[in-house]
Design a protein around this motif. Sequence first.
Motif, short mmCIF file in Angstrom:
data_model
loop_
_atom_site.label_atom_id
_atom_site.label_comp_id
_atom_site.label_asym_id
_atom_site.label_seq_id
_atom_site.Cartn_x
_atom_site.Cartn_y
_atom_site.Cartn_z
N CYS A 32 0.48 -1.63 0.04
CA CYS A 32 0.12 0.08 0.17
C CYS A 32 1.05 1.03 -0.19
CB CYS A 32 -0.97 -0.32 1.47
SG CYS A 32 -2.19 1.91 1.38
N ARG A 33 0.78 2.36 -0.85
CA ARG A 33 0.81 4.11 -0.77
C ARG A 33 1.43 4.36 1.00
NH1 ARG A 33 -0.29 4.57 -7.16
NH2 ARG A 33 0.38 2.62 -7.79
N ARG A 34 -0.03 3.73 1.24
CA ARG A 34 -0.05 4.82 2.19
C ARG A 34 0.43 3.76 3.35
NH1 ARG A 34 -6.12 6.44 3.14
NH2 ARG A 34 -5.89 8.03 1.50
N CYS A 35 0.29 3.66 4.01
CA CYS A 35 0.61 2.42 5.60
C CYS A 35 1.63 1.33 4.83
CB CYS A 35 -1.41 2.03 5.84
SG CYS A 35 -1.66 0.82 5.47
N GLY A 36 1.88 0.75 3.44
CA GLY A 36 2.99 -0.22 3.56
C GLY A 36 2.47 -1.64 3.80
N THR A 37 1.51 -1.60 4.00
CA THR A 37 0.64 -2.66 4.18
C THR A 37 0.61 -3.39 2.80
OG1 THR A 37 -1.15 -2.01 6.10
CG2 THR A 37 -1.53 -4.61 4.14
N TYR A 38 1.21 -4.83 2.72
CA TYR A 38 0.86 -6.07 1.56
C TYR A 38 -0.18 -6.52 1.15
CZ TYR A 38 2.60 -10.47 -1.13
OH TYR A 38 3.25 -10.59 -2.07
N ILE A 39 -0.54 -6.02 -0.05
CA ILE A 39 -2.51 -5.86 -0.50
C ILE A 39 -2.24 -6.79 -1.84
CG2 ILE A 39 -3.07 -4.18 0.66
CD1 ILE A 39 -2.41 -2.92 -2.02
N ALA A 40 -3.25 -7.63 -2.14
CA ALA A 40 -3.13 -8.50 -3.47
C ALA A 40 -4.19 -7.29 -4.36
CB ALA A 40 -3.49 -9.57 -3.40
N GLY A 41 -4.81 -7.46 -5.59
CA GLY A 41 -5.59 -6.86 -6.40
C GLY A 41 -5.15 -7.43 -7.44
N LEU A 42 -6.17 -7.36 -8.66
CA LEU A 42 -6.73 -7.71 -10.19
C LEU A 42 -6.08 -7.03 -10.92
CD1 LEU A 42 -9.64 -9.86 -9.64
CD2 LEU A 42 -7.66 -10.51 -9.58
N ASP A 43 -5.30 -7.21 -11.53
CA ASP A 43 -4.58 -6.16 -12.95
C ASP A 43 -4.32 -4.97 -12.71
OD1 ASP A 43 -5.39 -8.49 -14.78
OD2 ASP A 43 -7.18 -7.76 -14.89
N GLY A 44 -2.85 -4.96 -11.10
CA GLY A 44 -2.61 -3.78 -10.74
C GLY A 44 -3.88 -2.91 -10.64
N VAL A 50 -6.77 -1.50 5.71
CA VAL A 50 -6.47 -1.48 6.20
C VAL A 50 -6.14 0.37 6.06
CG1 VAL A 50 -4.37 -0.88 7.84
CG2 VAL A 50 -4.54 -3.24 6.56
N CYS A 51 -6.18 0.95 5.17
CA CYS A 51 -6.28 2.56 5.33
C CYS A 51 -6.86 3.31 4.81
CB CYS A 51 -5.14 3.23 5.50
SG CYS A 51 -4.12 2.84 4.08
N GLY A 52 -7.54 2.29 3.73
CA GLY A 52 -8.50 3.23 2.21
C GLY A 52 -8.04 3.19 1.33
N TRP A 53 -6.56 3.17 1.53
CA TRP A 53 -6.48 3.52 0.21
C TRP A 53 -6.56 3.22 -1.35
CZ3 TRP A 53 -2.50 1.10 -3.78
CH2 TRP A 53 -2.24 2.44 -4.32
N VAL A 54 -6.75 4.03 -2.95
CA VAL A 54 -7.20 3.08 -3.20
C VAL A 54 -6.35 4.09 -4.62
CG1 VAL A 54 -9.03 2.39 -5.34
CG2 VAL A 54 -10.14 2.75 -2.86
N ASN A 55 -5.55 3.15 -5.23
CA ASN A 55 -5.51 3.27 -6.70
C ASN A 55 -6.17 3.80 -7.80
OD1 ASN A 55 -5.59 0.14 -7.72
ND2 ASN A 55 -3.53 1.30 -9.14
N ASP A 56 -5.68 4.42 -9.10
CA ASP A 56 -6.70 5.05 -9.45
C ASP A 56 -6.92 3.75 -10.98
OD1 ASP A 56 -6.87 6.45 -12.48
OD2 ASP A 56 -8.20 7.01 -10.94
N HIS A 57 -8.11 3.77 -11.47
CA HIS A 57 -7.88 2.92 -12.14
C HIS A 57 -7.38 2.66 -13.57
CE1 HIS A 57 -10.54 4.66 -15.56
NE2 HIS A 57 -10.37 5.60 -15.12
#
Length: 122
Positions: A32-44, A50-57
């Motif tokens: 995560c770019r905000r809190c550093g938590t290891y996260i998984a996603g689909l196609d980037g 944890v903190c609610g950060w979402v990257n742009d589609h």
Amino acid sequence: MTRWPTSAQPPAESVAGPSAPLPAPELTEAECRRCGTYIAGLDGRYACGVCGWVNDHSEGHRRLPRADEDPDRPPKGRRRRPKQLPGPLPEPPAGPEPLAGPEPGPLAGPPQEPPARPAPGA
């Protein structure tokens, strides 16, 4: 950011026509770019729980599917109106208020004394 698997072949959507089904999404992992938590996603595309950060589609690795490529999309044409919920219940007729019994509370009776404590050293 980890993207796997990698290959030298062009993405499948550039080869397939618009009517061909899209390939299955790719599982990607990052911090995560905000809190550093290891996260998984689909196609980037990521969302941190944890903190609610979402990257742009637009940061994803592939284009998002169009509405006409959705297999669960309802057929074209006039859509049916959703079922209406029942309206408010009718009000009771005006009249005197019904008599109510005594309000619930502690049971009536003689007050009880707390149990006696033994004397120190006894």
